[in-house]
Write an enzyme that holds these catalytic residues in place. Structure first.
Site, short mmCIF file in Angstrom:
data_model
loop_
_atom_site.label_atom_id
_atom_site.label_comp_id
_atom_site.label_asym_id
_atom_site.label_seq_id
_atom_site.Cartn_x
_atom_site.Cartn_y
_atom_site.Cartn_z
CE LYS A 1 -7.05 6.43 -8.82
NZ LYS A 1 -5.59 6.29 -9.07
CG ASP B 1 -2.85 -3.62 -6.57
OD1 ASP B 1 -4.07 -3.56 -6.78
OD2 ASP B 1 -2.14 -2.63 -6.31
N GLY C 1 0.32 8.30 -8.51
CA GLY C 1 -0.81 9.22 -8.45
C GLY C 1 -1.57 9.14 -7.15
CG ASP C 2 -3.81 5.76 -6.12
OD1 ASP C 2 -4.60 6.55 -6.65
OD2 ASP C 2 -3.81 4.53 -6.37
CB THR D 1 -0.26 14.72 -11.58
OG1 THR D 1 -1.16 13.77 -12.17
CG2 THR D 1 -0.76 15.08 -10.18
#
Length: 301
Positions: A38, A11, A246-247, A215
Site C-alpha cells: 500500500k 504482489d 484505493g491506493d 470511498t
C-alpha cells in the site's frame, strides 16, 4: 514534497474464474508478479500525479526487492529512506476473479521492521504532506502522525487494513481515508452517532475537527469536514481488476492537496484516477498517468 511512510511488497497475482470458498480449489487462468504494497502503491500514484515523493520503508536482501522497487525508481521516487533488512521483502498473494473482485493475503516481512526511529529518514518539514497506511507497525504510524504535526506537515491516513487499535489515533490525521467497510468498523469502535453512514461521518468530523473521506467504489466518494459535506460521483466503468484502486485514490488525493487543490477538486481527481486504475490488472502497473486522469476529469464534467 509528499512523504510516504509505508509498506513495500511484491504482489503475486493469480487470475481465477471466480474467487474460491474456504477449503475450495479453483482453476486459474493466468499468473503475474508486480510491485505492490500500500505504501509503495500510493507513492507511485502520487509521483504519477506529478508530485515529488520520498518513500520511507524497508525491503529484504533478496531478489524480490529489486522488482518491488523497480517502478518507484522509474518514477524518480526518492528511495533514500528505504532500508534493507534480513527479513524477506513483503509479499501479497492475490486472487482476482473474472468480475474484478479480489482476495488478498499479505506477508509483512521487512515491512514489520519499519520502526519509529526510521522516521528520521523522512526529513519532515512544514508544508509536506505525509501519507500513511496500516501495513507497517501501528506504533510507527502513530509516531509519524505526531512528528508530522510537530513539523507543520499535513497528514493523510489511509485506514487500511482495518485494525481496531488504530481507532485511538485516527483523529490525529488531518485527513482520514477509509472505504465504506473500514469506516463502519471504525465507527463502531469510536461509538460514532447517527442513523446512517453520512451522519456518522459528520459526527466524526464534528468531534475531532478533522476531515473524514469514505470511498464507495462505483458509487464515488463522500467527505465530511467540520463545516461541510461533499459527495463526488465515480466514473462509469466496467472494472477489470480493483486491486490498486484505493491506493491510487490516496496517492492522487495527497498530490492534489499538496498542489493546493480545493478539497472537492482533489477528491474528483483522485476518484477519477481510482476508477481508471480498475481498467488494468495489477496494482502499480494499473496506476494511470496524470494526463489520462485530467482528460477523464474533463470528460466527466
Amino acid at each position: 514534497m509528499i512523504i510516504v511512510v509505508g509498506s513495500i511488497n511484491l504482489d503475486l497475482i493469480a487470475r481465477v474464474d471466480r474467487l474460491p470458498s474456504p477449503g475450495e480449489t479453483v482453476s486459474g487462468s493466468g499468473f503475474a508478479t508486480a510491485p505492490g504494497g500500500k505504501g509503495a502503491n500510493q507513492a507511485l500514484a502520487a509521483a504519477r500525479a506529478g508530485a515529488p515523493v520520498r518513500m520511507v520503508g524497508a525491503v529484504g536482501k533478496d531478489n524480490f526487492a529489486t522488482e518491488a522497487l523497480a517502478l518507484l525508481r522509474e518514477a524518480k521516487v526518492d528511495l533514500s529512506g528505504v532500508g534493507e533488512t534480513f527479513a524477506s521483502t513483503g509479499t501479497a498473494l492475490i486472487m482476482v476473479g473474472d468480475d474484478g473482485e479480489n482476495i488478498i493475503a499479505v506477508v509483512p516481512g521487512a515491512n514489520a521492521s519499519v520502526l519509529p526511529g526510521d522516521l528520521s529518514k523522512a526529513f519532515l518539514k512544514k508544508g509536506d504532506v505525509v501519507l500513511l497506511q496500516h501495513e507497517i507497525p501501528l506504533a510507527t504510524v502513530d509516531a509519524a502522525l505526531d512528528q508530522a504535526r510537530a513539523a507543520g506537515a499535513v497528514t493523510v491516513l489511509n485506514t487500511a487494513p482495518f485494525h481496531g487499535e488504530a481507532a485511538a489515533f485516527l483523529a490525529k490525521a488531518d485527513y482520514a481515508v477509509a472505504n465504506e467497510t473500514e469506516f463502519d468498523l471504525y465507527g463502531e469502535a469510536l461509538a460514532l452517532q447517527g442513523r446512517d453512514r453520512a451522519a456518522r461521518m459528520r459526527d466524526f468530523a464534528a468531534k475531532t475537527g478533522r476531515t473524514i473521506v469514505v470511498t464507495l467504489g462505483g458509487d464515488g466518494v463522500m467527505a465530511a469536514t467540520p463545516n461541510d459535506f461533499l459527495t463526488v460521483p465515480a466514473l462509469k466503468i466496467t472494472p477489470v481488476d480493483t486491486v490498486g484502486a484505493g491506493d491510487t485514490f490516496c496517492g492522487y488525493f495527497a498530490a492534489g492537496l499538496s498542489s493546493g487543490l480545493a478539497l472537492e477538486q482533489a477528491l474528483a481527481r483522485a476518484g477519477a484516477a481510482g476508477s481508471l486504475a480498475c481498467l488494468k490488472s495489477g496494482a502499480q502497473p494499473a496506476i494511470p498517468l496524470a494526463g489520462d486522469v485530467d482528460k477523464a476529469v474533463q470528460g466527466a464534467r
